[in-house]
Structure formats: structure tokens, C-alpha cells
Design an enzyme around this catalytic site. Structure first.
Site, PDB file in Angstrom:
ATOM      1  N   HIS B 268      63.753 -28.786  52.440  1.00 12.67           N
ATOM      2  CA  HIS B 268      62.870 -28.898  53.606  1.00 12.67           C
ATOM      3  C   HIS B 268      63.127 -30.200  54.370  1.00 12.67           C
ATOM      4  O   HIS B 268      63.363 -30.202  55.583  1.00 12.67           O
ATOM      5  CB  HIS B 268      61.416 -28.827  53.126  1.00 12.67           C
ATOM      6  CG  HIS B 268      60.406 -28.913  54.212  1.00 12.67           C
ATOM      7  ND1 HIS B 268      59.829 -27.802  54.788  1.00 12.67           N
ATOM      8  CD2 HIS B 268      59.854 -29.971  54.848  1.00 12.67           C
ATOM      9  CE1 HIS B 268      58.983 -28.175  55.725  1.00 12.67           C
ATOM     10  NE2 HIS B 268      58.970 -29.493  55.789  1.00 12.67           N
ATOM     11  N   GLU B 269      63.093 -31.291  53.652  1.00 14.36           N
ATOM     12  CA  GLU B 269      63.248 -32.593  54.313  1.00 14.36           C
ATOM     13  C   GLU B 269      64.672 -32.765  54.835  1.00 14.36           C
ATOM     14  O   GLU B 269      64.882 -33.389  55.879  1.00 14.36           O
ATOM     15  CB  GLU B 269      62.866 -33.733  53.368  1.00 14.36           C
ATOM     16  CG  GLU B 269      61.426 -33.673  52.833  1.00 14.36           C
ATOM     17  CD  GLU B 269      60.340 -33.625  53.915  1.00 14.36           C
ATOM     18  OE1 GLU B 269      60.573 -34.170  55.024  1.00 14.36           O
ATOM     19  OE2 GLU B 269      59.274 -33.023  53.660  1.00 14.36           O
ATOM     20  N   HIS B 272      64.695 -31.460  58.264  1.00 12.42           N
ATOM     21  CA  HIS B 272      64.218 -32.462  59.233  1.00 12.42           C
ATOM     22  C   HIS B 272      65.315 -33.498  59.514  1.00 12.42           C
ATOM     23  O   HIS B 272      65.546 -33.886  60.657  1.00 12.42           O
ATOM     24  CB  HIS B 272      63.000 -33.201  58.670  1.00 12.42           C
ATOM     25  CG  HIS B 272      61.717 -32.430  58.731  1.00 12.42           C
ATOM     26  ND1 HIS B 272      61.186 -31.967  59.912  1.00 12.42           N
ATOM     27  CD2 HIS B 272      60.846 -32.060  57.763  1.00 12.42           C
ATOM     28  CE1 HIS B 272      60.030 -31.343  59.660  1.00 12.42           C
ATOM     29  NE2 HIS B 272      59.805 -31.385  58.359  1.00 12.42           N
ATOM     30  N   GLU B 298      59.713 -28.871  62.594  1.00 13.53           N
ATOM     31  CA  GLU B 298      59.375 -28.004  61.469  1.00 13.53           C
ATOM     32  C   GLU B 298      60.205 -26.729  61.498  1.00 13.53           C
ATOM     33  O   GLU B 298      60.481 -26.143  60.449  1.00 13.53           O
ATOM     34  CB  GLU B 298      57.881 -27.706  61.509  1.00 13.53           C
ATOM     35  CG  GLU B 298      57.334 -27.106  60.239  1.00 13.53           C
ATOM     36  CD  GLU B 298      57.275 -28.075  59.071  1.00 13.53           C
ATOM     37  OE1 GLU B 298      57.502 -29.297  59.260  1.00 13.53           O
ATOM     38  OE2 GLU B 298      57.023 -27.620  57.942  1.00 13.53           O
TER      39      GLU B 298
END
Lengths: 513, 513
Positions: B268-269, B272, B298
């Protein structure tokens, strides 16, 4: 923040300075990150960020607002010269008179260039590539010369630089101190080498797991008073201490598997950290919220590293815990270990030098710095000059520039005029320790029980708590009753290493009939 | 910095903004340090430092200088509206009109308070002590209300807050989107739960060594394109990504031994981070040097976490490497693992929720936030309201506030009006991925070979490179050819989880005769 009893002029000055202090402490966080965790390609942006923070702090400090607020605060009939504010205002006035001479663009450009130059050094050193580092070093020397010109000086441009690190001391003072040190140290080194008996090989062949070095180092630093709720221990290319506040003081070390140098670096940096951690909380975010000078700072690091960490009473207590961390030392005797960590031996790396030869490394750097500043030595000739002088002072020649002229980060980081403060620190460490011992004659016995609270308490009360409220000579006089003098330090060296090497002691003058 | 061909007005504006950007990026470094390495007692000073940097950045941005420079740049006949500068100047004008309404003291006070409040949350959460956190939360909500009043709004104070995170979207839009999502998701959750067959226990009973989670997570993130020469992976209480520059973008995760949540947080990160790393270097230190909105951000994190990291093709390639890192999974089949990481199950913690229930967590927070802002819900009643709504949406009640109302850092950190952007991200992730697939029909086959360069290249070209040069709706329209719409996302959910759970599929409208 504001106090109803406090004169408005002082409140306004304090708020103005607090913003500048926050900018400087923020830059310190970015600097710490740069040396510890920053990914390599973050360097260019970091240089810009540091340049901006440094420029903004400088601009605000040298702005006319500061003069106006200072004038008003000094004129306030409610200002008590003996109060914190009274002392701080004097220090601000002194710094203002100095820094107003440096153009903002110069300060920003140097900060940016120093950040990049540090990175170049960090990459060039392991590759032993002086040629790659040379242009950056050249640039740093030019910044130093320009700084001296902007600041002005009476005798020597070096004095203008030195004053930043050690206010109240000139290169003439340093010349005198080094002349006196040479008289004692050069023959002392010779005597030690003549009597050298290769010590127990156990210590040189052992492997010292970095994880254990960290654990043991933190155990000792914790006993000294270094507290992980108010600090950290990380790794970096060159050990350093960085304080962002009296409640956030961080140290670094570097580990080598074949020596305990990582542990001694922890002792050393913990000494710096204890100074910053001991500064009165009332001075946080004020102009006096850090240590008073590099020399005083180094007196604290060398005190804990050497006067404690390389002393017999200390190892009486800590040799057993050390053996628990490093089982290969189990068969080796305490006395052999004590001799080993105090072995006098000309060596290449300053931060790993024994106490006797250490100052020769400083003299060499100081002399070269002066010549570089004066232009009598070209940067291109520096490696040769370095190696020549290593031969003269220590009788050895570095096999590589990485272990020679490129070993320290200082010049790469625009810290020029800084090195002599290491020797001042050595000298002051003994003056302060002896003063503490006069006040608490049982100090050595406490140390032999692993207890440091009395010593730390004395240092806090007489040195740490004041932060940068007074000039270093005043702190030294208040704490020790005398001015800076190398004699106690030289006596300490002669006695400790005389005993270790069985050198006949000169009869001390004071005991003569 | 300066370019002889460039109009002076634009050069001056750019330099002015670069200083502000440096201040903001420096504050980001301090924020990152606060969440990763700062010793606990450093918090008070850090709050002051962050307050000062934030205030200085704000003061400079809303200063009359900015208006003067903007006017001059806009009036310059050499300004090409289609150039980077042209786009950036429009964005600056928009932000200036917004931020000029916030008093500097308000901004500084909120930054200081948010820093302390985050710390209080971090200490109160493990102790499950909502009462200790409540006053800080109350204060954050008051700051949010005051911010909305300063900024002004047409329909709802929430719009004023939302505009900061997702320019161009209103709470009315969000209400409409959530209404549509509820229509599909609530029956979908019910269908999945009805058909749930407890999956292979191997995955729930295995232990996942954090060191292996880190190694595997970094291996995948590296294959995605996350590069440790331009970033880092650390640990923090709440996973986050922080960018200081397109060449220094850092992610964090948190590990739990009994699940792979640390690995999915890395995916997820990393998503980003890839966004920030993909921003054109020509935008570094400009006003457009970060991502365009939280929703677009996101969309990137959810794309890599879910559309890739929880997809069948991905695990076809990576299940074997995963088993190498976690040998206890060796006997478990890929299909069972794929079902397990996509198991739909009402759960307590948003960041660990499956794709289907995830948006229910967001709706709950959005509704509560709106009520808190309007004052129709008191902070003291919040835990009860939270638990009631968990029961309504998910049919479960948190056993503790730590796993309930205190699980997220957002409200503690003054990030109010932020949560709906998570759902916007989910929606956009599918719109963008489908657009990429239309351009590159073999994308899924590449993913099944562990190759991500085509996908990353498409995202860079159509989303990342622009930074914050355009408003999000414009970027979405350019990249996908349509406006934001939840339909592709809902079709994706229905298809993926319909197949996983054997739910009869509605015949898609577009295929009807």
C-alpha cells in the site's frame, strides 16, 4: 510563553529568538537524518532544505528587528544583569555583532555547499579518491577565507574562525599551548615506545560483535546518565552528537569488528550528550540552550571517554560485564586489558589514537589548516603535506588518503578552525575532573563501584546547567577557580603513562622542600 | 536557478515558493522522525519546532509578497498558460485565495496542538484510555470547526475541510457516492458472509516473522519500482508515506506476528511512494512537487495493494517466493491462499479490512465526522456512537476503544475531512487500472510474470508526472477519458468477489441486447 511580571521588551526578544532557535534545531534534525538514515539520492534536496533553514535563521537573526529588540531589552530598567535573561542578552549582543558581518547569501551558499561536500567526502573516502574530493575541499577553504575576511581579525585570519568555536581564545593562545604540549608529549611518546612490550594478543585478535558493542556501550552510557527516553544511539560514518533540545539528544557511533572502538566512541559521544541533557530546562528554546563552546564540549566527551572510560577504577567494575558480552576475553586478565586500552602507539586515525599521541594529530591538522587558510599550502599538495607531517610527528605514513587526509568529516563539512578545540577539551577535562575530585575526594572509589551520580551532579551544577549563558573562560574560572592551563593535563599524562610504562617520574616541583 | 530566457517575474515567484516548499519539506522530515525514531520525551520540543516551521511557511505564503509576485507573473506576456509555470501559477492562485483566510496564529497553534495530540493518542491507544485522549480530540474538532468558519462554505462546513484534501469534490458528491456504494456493497457483504466457508487454518495459525515480512515486502516493492536509493522502509504505530522530494520518499509499516498485514501495508505505502517518486523532477521544489490530492494518492496505494497485490495473477508469480520466506505455508495451496487474502469478513480495523467491507469503515467515519463538526454529536459520546454504527454497518462491536474509535491517527493529527478520500481512491484505482488495461491489454499476463514496468510507465505518464499541476478531476479525465464514477469499481467488486464466493452475477447492463 509570556509572563505577566516580565518586561515586554524581554518577552518580545525571547519570542523572536525562539523562532530562530527552532529553525536551527530543525536544521539539526535534518543534519542528523542526513548522516544516519537519508537515502543516498536525497542529498541534493537535503542540501537545499538545509540551505533554506540556515539562511532563514541567519536572516532573522541579523535583521534590524533583532537590534531593535536588543536595544529595548538592554534599556529595560527591569532587566536584572544577573538573571538568565541578563546573561543571554549579553551573548546575543556578542553574536549579533559577529554575524551581522556575514552576508545572508554567503551563509546559505556555504550551508548548501557543505551539505553536498559532506556527501562527496562520504562517497570519495571509501574509494580512497582524494581527486574526487579535492574541488569540494577547495571550495570549503575558500568559504573559510571569505568568512575570515567578512568577520575581520587582528593578528591572523584563523582567529576569526576559531572565535566561532571557542570564543575568547586566539591562535596565539593555541600556539603557546601546543608549544608547551610538544615539550612534554614528544619525549613522553618516545619513552613509551622504547618501553613498549607487545601486549596480550587476545585483544587484537578477538572479534567484537557490533550488537554486543552496542549493548555494552548503552549499558555504560546508561550508568553515566544517558537516557533513551531523551536520546538515541545510531550508526554513522563518523560518530557525532546532535542535540535538538535538552530533552532530545542523539549520539552515533561506528563499529569495527576487530576493535572496541565503537564502544569508546559511545563513551565519548555520551559525554557530549550528557552536557546537552544537563542544560537547564529553563534555557530550552533560548539563545543559551546548547553547550558553551566546542572546547568545553570536548572536555565532557574526553572526561567520560578517557578519565573515566580508560581508567583503572572504571575497568575494575566493568571488565567483568565486558567479558560477559565478549566471552573470548574471559581468559584475559584485567591488568592486561587496562594496558591494552591505554597502549601508546603512533597510529593513523585520530579518533582511535591513545591519549598521549592524540594531540599530535590535532597539531598536525591545526598547522595544515593555518597554512591552507593563508594560501601557503595548496589543496592539491595537501595529501603530501599531511603524510610528511605524519612522518614528522608520529613516524608513520598513511598507506591511503582514506586513512590519511580524508579520515575526518570536518573540512568536508566546512568546520575549519575547529580542530584545536579537541586539545582544549583534553586540557579542560583534567582541570574539571580535578576540581570535582577536590569537592568529592571519594570520586574514584565511587567510579570503582560503577557509580557516577556524584560526578555527573558536580558537572551539571558547575558546567552543564549554564548552557551558553557565559563565555567558556568564565565557566572554567567559576568551576575550577583558575584559568585554562595545560599543566594539570600534562601532569596527568606523565603520571598515568609513567606508571603504565615504568618511566622514572620527575620529582614534582610542588613537593620540593 | 535562474534562466536567462525566463521572465523575471516568474523566476522571482518560483524562488519565493521554493523557500516555502523547503520549509514544508523540512517539516515533513521532522514529522517523519517524530513517528519513527524520536525519543518519547523529545515530543514537546518537536511540537514547537513543527509549529514554527508551519507558521513560517504559512506566513510567507499568505504574505503580500506572494500576491505581488503572482500578479506580476500572471501579467507577464511571456507566460505560456500551457507550460509548467502556467499550470503552477493557477494552482498557487487557488491556494492563495484559500489560505489567506487562515490567521497565522491559528495555523501555528493547530500544528503545535496536533503534534502533541498525536503523541497523546500514541500513548493513550495502547492503554485503551479514551478519557485521556478526549480533551485532545475535542481540541482537534474545535480547530476543524474554526478552520471551516475561516474558510467559508456554501452548503456544509465539511466542504471547507474536504476541499483541502480533495479539491473539486463536495460532501454532496460524497453523499451520492456513498448512497450508490451502499446499494451494492451491503448486499454483497451479506452474500459473501452467507457463503463463507472457513478457509484453511494454516494462514491464521502461522507465525510471520517481521524480518521476513520486511524482506519479502521490500522484494515486491522493489519489483513494483520502489528504490532504496531514493527511499526507506521503517516502522511506525500507523503506516504512512512521507515525501521530502521526488528523490527522497519514505514509507513505514507495522508488523503483527500473526498476520501478513505488515506486507500488505508495504504494498500500500509503496503505491503512495511510487506516485511521489514518479513526479517530474522539473517539479521538485515547486508548488506542484507533490501528489495532486489524497484521493488520487489513495488510488495509487490501493491499486498496488489490491488490484495488484490481492490479485490472482500477482500471487501466481509471488506465492512461491512467499513460501520461501515463510516455510510454514509450504503445504498450503495457492488457491487457498488467494481466497484467504480476499476473505470478506466484518472486522474491527480499517487498514486490515477486506476490499468489500473497507468502504463501510469509511462511511462510518465520514458520518461521525460530519456530526462532530456540526455539533450534533459530542466527543464524549463518540465511543458509543462509533460502536453503535459498527454494529449497524458491520454487525460487530469493538471490545475496546483501542480497536474502535482510537484505531486511526487521523483525528488525533487534525486530519479531519480526510477519510472520504480513501473511498475516492478505491473508486479511482479501478478507473485508472482499467484505462491502463485498455492501453495495454496484456497487463495481467505481465503481472503474472512479476513484471510491472508497463503499468508503472502508464501511471507515471498519465498520473504521476503531473504532480499537483492540475486539479484531480482534470487528471482523471485526461487519464481515463471520463469523470469520477463508482460504477467500474462496483463492477470490479461484484465480479471478483462474485467469482470468489460463487455469487450469481447480475447480467451486466451493457451486454444487454
Amino acid at each position: 510563553m509570556s509572563n505577566p511580571q516580565e518586561p515586554e521588551a524581554i518577552t518580545a526578544l525571547r519570542a523572536h529568538l525562539a523562532t530562530i532557535v527552532d529553525l536551527r534545531n530543525s536544521a539539526a534534525v535534518l543534519g542528523w537524518d542526513q548522516e544516519t538514515y537519508m537515502p543516498v539520492r536525497g542529498a541534493a534536496a537535503r542540501a537545499e532544505q538545509l540551505g533554506t533553514l540556515t539562511r532563514l535563521a541567519h536572516d532573522r537573526f541579523v535583521a534590524p528587528t533583532t537590534a531593535t529588540l536588543l536595544d529595548a531589552a538592554e534599556a529595560s530598567d527591569q532587566l536584572d544583569p544577573a538573571s538568565d535573561d541578563g546573561a543571554i542578552i549579553q551573548m546575543v549582543r556578542r553574536d549579533y555583532a559577529r554575524l551581522i558581518r556575514l552576508p545572508a547569501e554567503f551563509v546559505a551558499a556555504r550551508a548548501r555547499a557543505a551539505s553536498l561536500s559532506t556527501l562527496i567526502w562520504r562517497q570519495a573516502r571509501p574509494r580512497n579518491d582524494f581527486a574526487a574530493f579535492r574541488p569540494a575541499l577547495q571550495e570549503m577553504m575558500e568559504f573559510a577565507r571569505r568568512e575570515a575576511d567578512y568577520l575581520g581579525y587582528e593578528d591572523h585570519p584563523y582567529d576569526a574562525l576559531l572565535d566561532h568555536y571557542e570564543p575568547g581564545i586566539t591562535s596565539r593562545d593555541i600556539d603557546g599551548i601546543f608549544a608547551r604540549l610538544r615539550e612534554v608529549i614528544i619525549p613522553l611518546v618516545r619513552s613509551c615506545i622504547e618501553r613498549d612490550h607487545r601486549s596480550d594478543d587476545t585483544f587484537r585478535t578477538a572479534e567484537y560483535d557490533p550488537i554486543e558493542q552496542r549493548a555494552f556501550g548503552l549499558k555504560v552510557a546508561g550508568a553515566f546518565g544517558f537516557d533513551l527516553s531523551r536520546g538515541r544511539l545510531d550508526e554513522s560514518a563518523h560518530p557525532f552528537t546532535q542535540s535538538f533540545d535538552p530533552d532530545d539528544v542523539r549520539i552515533t557511533t561506528r563499529y569495527q569488528v576487530n576493535s572496541l572502538s565503537g564502544v569508546f566512541a559511545i563513551f565519548h559521544e555520551a559525554g557530549h550528550a550528557l552536557y546537552e541533557l544537563g542544560i537547564s530546562h529553563s534555557l530550552a528554546r533560548t539563545w543559551a540552550g546548547h553547550g558553551a563552546s566546542l572546547g568545553l564540549h570536548e572536555s565532557q566527551s574526553r572526561l567520560w571517554e578517557n578519565l573515566i572510560g580508560r581508567s583503572q577504577p572504571f575497568w575494575q567494575f566493568y571488565y567483568q560485564p565486558l567479558q560477559d558480552h565478549f566471552p573470548s576475553l574471559r581468559r584475559a586478565k584485567l591488568d592486561a586489558f587496562y594496558r591494552d586500552v591505554n597502549r601508546v602507539q603512533p597510529s593513523l586515525i585520530r579518533v582511535e589514537a591513545d591519549e598521549v599521541t592524540y594531540n599530535l594529530h590535532i597539531m598536525l591538522r591545526y598547522e595544515l589548516e593555518k597554512e591552507l587558510i593563508m594560501g601557503s599550502l595548496a589543496v592539491s599538495k595537501l595529501p603530501e603535506a599531511w603524510n610528511d607531517r605524519m612522518q614528522t610527528y608520529l613516524g608513520i605514513t598513511p598507506p591511503t588518503d582514506a586513512d590519511g587526509v580524508m579520515q575526518d568529516t570536518h573540512w568536508a563539512s566546512a568546520l575549519i578552525g575547529y580542530f584545536p578545540t579537541y586539545t582544549l577539551g583534553n586540557i579542560l577535562s583534567v582541570q574539571l575532573f580535578e576540581a570535582a575530585r577536590r569537592a568529592h575526594p571519594t570520586l574514584s572509589e565511587e567510579i570503582a563501584r560503577g557509580q557516577f551520580a556524584t560526578l555527573l551532579g558536580w558537572l551539571r551544577e558547575h558546567v552543564h546547567t549554564h548552557g551558553r549563558k557565559f563565555l567558556p573562560p568564565e565557566i572554567v574560572r567559576q568551576a575550577t577557580g583558575t584559568a585554562l592551563t595545560p599543566e594539570p593535563y600534562l601532569q596527568y599524562l606523565q603520571q598515568k603513562f609513567g606508571e603504565l610504562y615504568g618511566i622514572p617520574q620527575p620529582v614534582p616541583a610542588r613537593r620540593m622542600a
